[in-house]
Write a protein that holds these residues in place. Sequence first.
Motif, short mmCIF file in Angstrom:
data_model
loop_
_atom_site.label_atom_id
_atom_site.label_comp_id
_atom_site.label_asym_id
_atom_site.label_seq_id
_atom_site.Cartn_x
_atom_site.Cartn_y
_atom_site.Cartn_z
N ARG A 164 14.83 -5.00 -4.17
CA ARG A 164 14.03 -5.04 -2.94
C ARG A 164 12.60 -4.56 -3.19
O ARG A 164 11.63 -5.14 -2.69
N VAL A 165 12.47 -3.49 -3.98
CA VAL A 165 11.13 -2.97 -4.28
C VAL A 165 10.33 -4.01 -5.06
O VAL A 165 9.14 -4.23 -4.79
N GLU A 166 10.97 -4.68 -6.01
CA GLU A 166 10.25 -5.70 -6.79
C GLU A 166 9.77 -6.85 -5.91
O GLU A 166 8.68 -7.39 -6.12
N GLN A 167 10.55 -7.23 -4.92
CA GLN A 167 10.12 -8.28 -4.00
C GLN A 167 8.85 -7.87 -3.27
O GLN A 167 7.93 -8.68 -3.09
N HIS A 168 8.77 -6.60 -2.86
CA HIS A 168 7.57 -6.12 -2.18
C HIS A 168 6.40 -6.04 -3.14
O HIS A 168 5.25 -6.33 -2.76
N ARG A 169 6.65 -5.66 -4.40
CA ARG A 169 5.57 -5.61 -5.38
C ARG A 169 5.00 -7.00 -5.64
O ARG A 169 3.79 -7.16 -5.85
N GLU A 170 5.86 -8.00 -5.66
CA GLU A 170 5.38 -9.37 -5.87
C GLU A 170 4.50 -9.84 -4.73
O GLU A 170 3.68 -10.75 -4.90
N ARG A 171 4.65 -9.21 -3.56
CA ARG A 171 3.80 -9.55 -2.41
C ARG A 171 2.57 -8.65 -2.32
O ARG A 171 1.86 -8.65 -1.31
N GLY A 172 2.34 -7.85 -3.39
CA GLY A 172 1.12 -7.07 -3.46
C GLY A 172 1.25 -5.61 -3.08
O GLY A 172 0.27 -4.86 -3.14
N LYS A 173 2.46 -5.17 -2.72
CA LYS A 173 2.64 -3.75 -2.38
C LYS A 173 2.68 -2.90 -3.64
O LYS A 173 3.15 -3.33 -4.69
N LYS A 174 2.19 -1.67 -3.54
CA LYS A 174 2.25 -0.74 -4.66
C LYS A 174 3.63 -0.09 -4.74
O LYS A 174 4.28 0.13 -3.72
N SER A 175 4.05 0.20 -5.96
CA SER A 175 5.35 0.86 -6.16
C SER A 175 5.17 2.35 -5.90
O SER A 175 4.65 3.09 -6.73
N THR A 176 5.60 2.79 -4.74
CA THR A 176 5.47 4.20 -4.36
C THR A 176 6.84 4.75 -4.01
O THR A 176 7.79 4.00 -3.72
N HIS A 177 6.95 6.07 -4.00
CA HIS A 177 8.23 6.68 -3.66
C HIS A 177 8.64 6.42 -2.21
O HIS A 177 9.83 6.15 -1.95
N PRO A 178 7.71 6.44 -1.23
CA PRO A 178 8.10 6.06 0.13
C PRO A 178 8.64 4.64 0.21
O PRO A 178 9.56 4.37 1.00
N LEU A 179 8.09 3.72 -0.59
CA LEU A 179 8.60 2.35 -0.59
C LEU A 179 10.06 2.32 -1.06
O LEU A 179 10.91 1.63 -0.48
N TYR A 180 10.38 3.09 -2.11
CA TYR A 180 11.76 3.16 -2.59
C TYR A 180 12.69 3.72 -1.51
O TYR A 180 13.81 3.22 -1.32
N ILE A 181 12.26 4.74 -0.81
CA ILE A 181 13.10 5.34 0.23
C ILE A 181 13.37 4.35 1.35
O ILE A 181 14.51 4.22 1.82
N ARG A 182 12.33 3.63 1.77
CA ARG A 182 12.51 2.64 2.85
C ARG A 182 13.48 1.54 2.41
O ARG A 182 14.34 1.10 3.17
N GLN A 183 13.34 1.08 1.16
CA GLN A 183 14.20 0.00 0.69
C GLN A 183 15.64 0.48 0.45
O GLN A 183 16.58 -0.29 0.59
N ALA A 184 15.80 1.75 0.11
CA ALA A 184 17.14 2.31 0.00
C ALA A 184 17.84 2.29 1.36
O ALA A 184 19.04 1.98 1.46
N LEU A 185 17.10 2.62 2.41
CA LEU A 185 17.67 2.58 3.76
C LEU A 185 18.04 1.14 4.13
O LEU A 185 19.13 0.90 4.69
N GLN A 186 17.16 0.18 3.82
CA GLN A 186 17.46 -1.21 4.12
C GLN A 186 18.69 -1.70 3.35
O GLN A 186 19.53 -2.42 3.89
N GLN A 187 18.78 -1.30 2.08
CA GLN A 187 19.94 -1.70 1.27
C GLN A 187 21.22 -1.12 1.86
O GLN A 187 22.26 -1.80 1.91
#
Length: 322
Positions: A164-187
Amino acid sequence: MRALLVVNPAATTTSARTRDVLIHALASEMKLEAVTTEYRGHARDLGRRAAESSDVDLVVALGGDGTVNEVANGLLHDGPDPERLPGLAVVPGGSTNVFAQALGLPNDAVEATGVLLDALRERRERTVGLGLASGTPGSDDEGVPARWFTFNAGLGFDAGVVGRVEQHRERGKKSTHPLYIRQALQQFLKDPHRLHGTITLERPGEDPVEGLVLSIICNTSPWTYLGNRPVYAAPRASFDTALDVLGLSRMSTFAVTRYATQLLLSTPEKGPHGKHATSLHDLTDFTLHSKVPLPFQMDGDHLGLRKSVTFTGVRRALRVIV
């Protein structure tokens, strides 16, 4: 000493100016060739070229864990040579840099370069073990090429988060720890297998461990970092042993709350534990099978869906300057 510096220009925590300063600093102490990666897998190709050359004594990876993983796989394309272990040095440039920090390096490229230069002058190095993942004979994944990992791999829930994080990175998002936490919740909210695991762990001479939802394979400890805080999924994992495994057989809301809290409060002495947690230490050979295809990741790189993966822990694989 002759060295090849592999530079990832997309490294998230180093600017072009910083990279130039680091290159000049390293070049002052060795005969250095610096090459900037241009495509996915380029660092692996450069590592392989260095391993096959008699003119390169050391490869320095300037980038994040993905760059380090590629270089390591290039160096070990033909497997470790007991008579001449490949030489690797790391200058962290990613957002987390788990491998570099697990080696005891500062999580700052400039400071780590200073440590590296001191290590070269003092001839400090250590030998580390790595993990090897390959397709399981007789399975649908039999033909998948073998690949090395430096600090962790995962089949199931955690790999889904990485995807999920890689999908967001491909859309231009930076790989940050808050991004990982949000995607863990979505998963967690969307994982159809979190209450009834589909993974079975098999190892020679032992009963299988069935019904796992999550399987984290650790080659070192900590497992990862949340900001500057280390997180210990398998506290006994070490570069000096084979592989450790943390498996969870249930991820209900209550179980996730419990194990997430244990991870956040984990220490070098104590990791996740409880009725639905399985912890295994120093495994040399084992296989994970799943009834359905599940996400698979190695060193934070999402590698698609797999139903079966065979793991080997190799205790002496790389010579690291540190």
